[in-house]
Write an enzyme that holds these catalytic residues in place. Sequence first.
Site, PDB file in Angstrom:
ATOM      1  CG  ASN A  11      -1.775   1.221   1.345  1.00 29.25           C
ATOM      2  OD1 ASN A  11      -1.814   2.043   0.424  1.00 29.25           O
ATOM      3  ND2 ASN A  11      -2.471   1.353   2.456  1.00 29.25           N
ATOM      4  CE  LYS A  13      -0.340   3.275   4.704  1.00 30.37           C
ATOM      5  NZ  LYS A  13      -0.235   3.400   6.154  1.00 30.37           N
ATOM      6  CG  HIS A  98      -6.011   2.056   5.263  1.00 32.06           C
ATOM      7  ND1 HIS A  98      -5.511   3.003   6.131  1.00 32.06           N
ATOM      8  CD2 HIS A  98      -5.017   1.148   5.070  1.00 32.06           C
ATOM      9  CE1 HIS A  98      -4.260   2.694   6.426  1.00 32.06           C
ATOM     10  NE2 HIS A  98      -3.937   1.578   5.798  1.00 32.06           N
ATOM     11  CD  GLU A 100      -3.044   5.633   6.667  1.00 32.89           C
ATOM     12  OE1 GLU A 100      -3.011   5.587   5.423  1.00 32.89           O
ATOM     13  OE2 GLU A 100      -2.138   5.148   7.393  1.00 32.89           O
ATOM     14  CD  GLU A 170      -3.500  -2.255   7.391  1.00 28.98           C
ATOM     15  OE1 GLU A 170      -2.467  -2.619   6.827  1.00 28.98           O
ATOM     16  OE2 GLU A 170      -4.028  -1.158   7.174  1.00 28.98           O
ATOM     17  N   GLY A 176       2.626   2.705  10.743  1.00 26.96           N
ATOM     18  CA  GLY A 176       3.574   3.797  10.557  1.00 26.96           C
ATOM     19  C   GLY A 176       4.325   4.187  11.815  1.00 26.96           C
ATOM     20  CB  SER A 216       5.317  -1.346  12.074  1.00 24.06           C
ATOM     21  OG  SER A 216       4.929   0.004  12.302  1.00 24.06           O
TER      22      SER A 216
END
Length: 262
Positions: A11, A13, A98, A100, A170, A176, A216
Amino acid sequence: MHPRRLLIGGNWKMNGDLAGGVELAEAVVAAFDPLNESVDAVLFPPFPYLQAIGRVLGHSGIRLGAQDCSSEANGAFTGDVSAEMLVDLGVSQVIIGHSERRHIHKESDALTCEKLHMALESGLQVMLCVGETGEERTAGQATAVVQRQLRGALNGLKADKLASITVAYEPVWAIGTGKSATPKDAAEAHDAIRADLEHLYDRPSSAAVRILYGGSVNAANAPSLFAHLEIEGALVGGASLKSADFASILGSAATAFKGRRG
Ligand code: 13P
């Protein structure tokens, strides 16, 4: 049950530029070539680069994915991209839900569910992301939050559509941050997701769903994550932007699959 190949998603992003993306995809194709019998792979570049990256992926066996799609078929939705448009570009899988999107764009379980149905109706495979925040985990709500997200997104979905779904666990606190879930914690969360799928549907239909871990994942921790049978691949963010790291994760997944086959 026969072990299946692990699936590794990259991904990207909102990172990189066109030239860098093409170069990265070319390097991933080269690394994937000797592994393509032992691992599945999909790349999720930013929308504007889909067509160019799709050309690089060609017949490599690596699938082209997109990071999101609209819940609407078409119309006056400035800035949105429809599932049909993605299909038109050769995309075969789309990330839905996701964190985000859920947290930055405040997307609800209900919207996630609408997007999931739209994607499936358009013939796309879905990579459904679920995961709790750090506060939710500390409060002992991790399993309940993941269950709510899973049930919310799959609402109204028939069992025969499960073969088009991959779930990515996730945990938000691991994304991250360089702080991956421990393989044991991830495996436990995967077990809970699997049990919930079996409860919602039945064992044979649920068995069609691969459950990946994301948060991560890197070249160093991938082997220990893949040592757990419950972890059937990874959705990789930061490390998917470095071809050597992503290649190493692909290699670890291929090795894990060979080990599982015995
Ligand atoms: P990182 O691998 O950068 O933690 O990102 C994970 C992720 O969000 C993949 O979708």
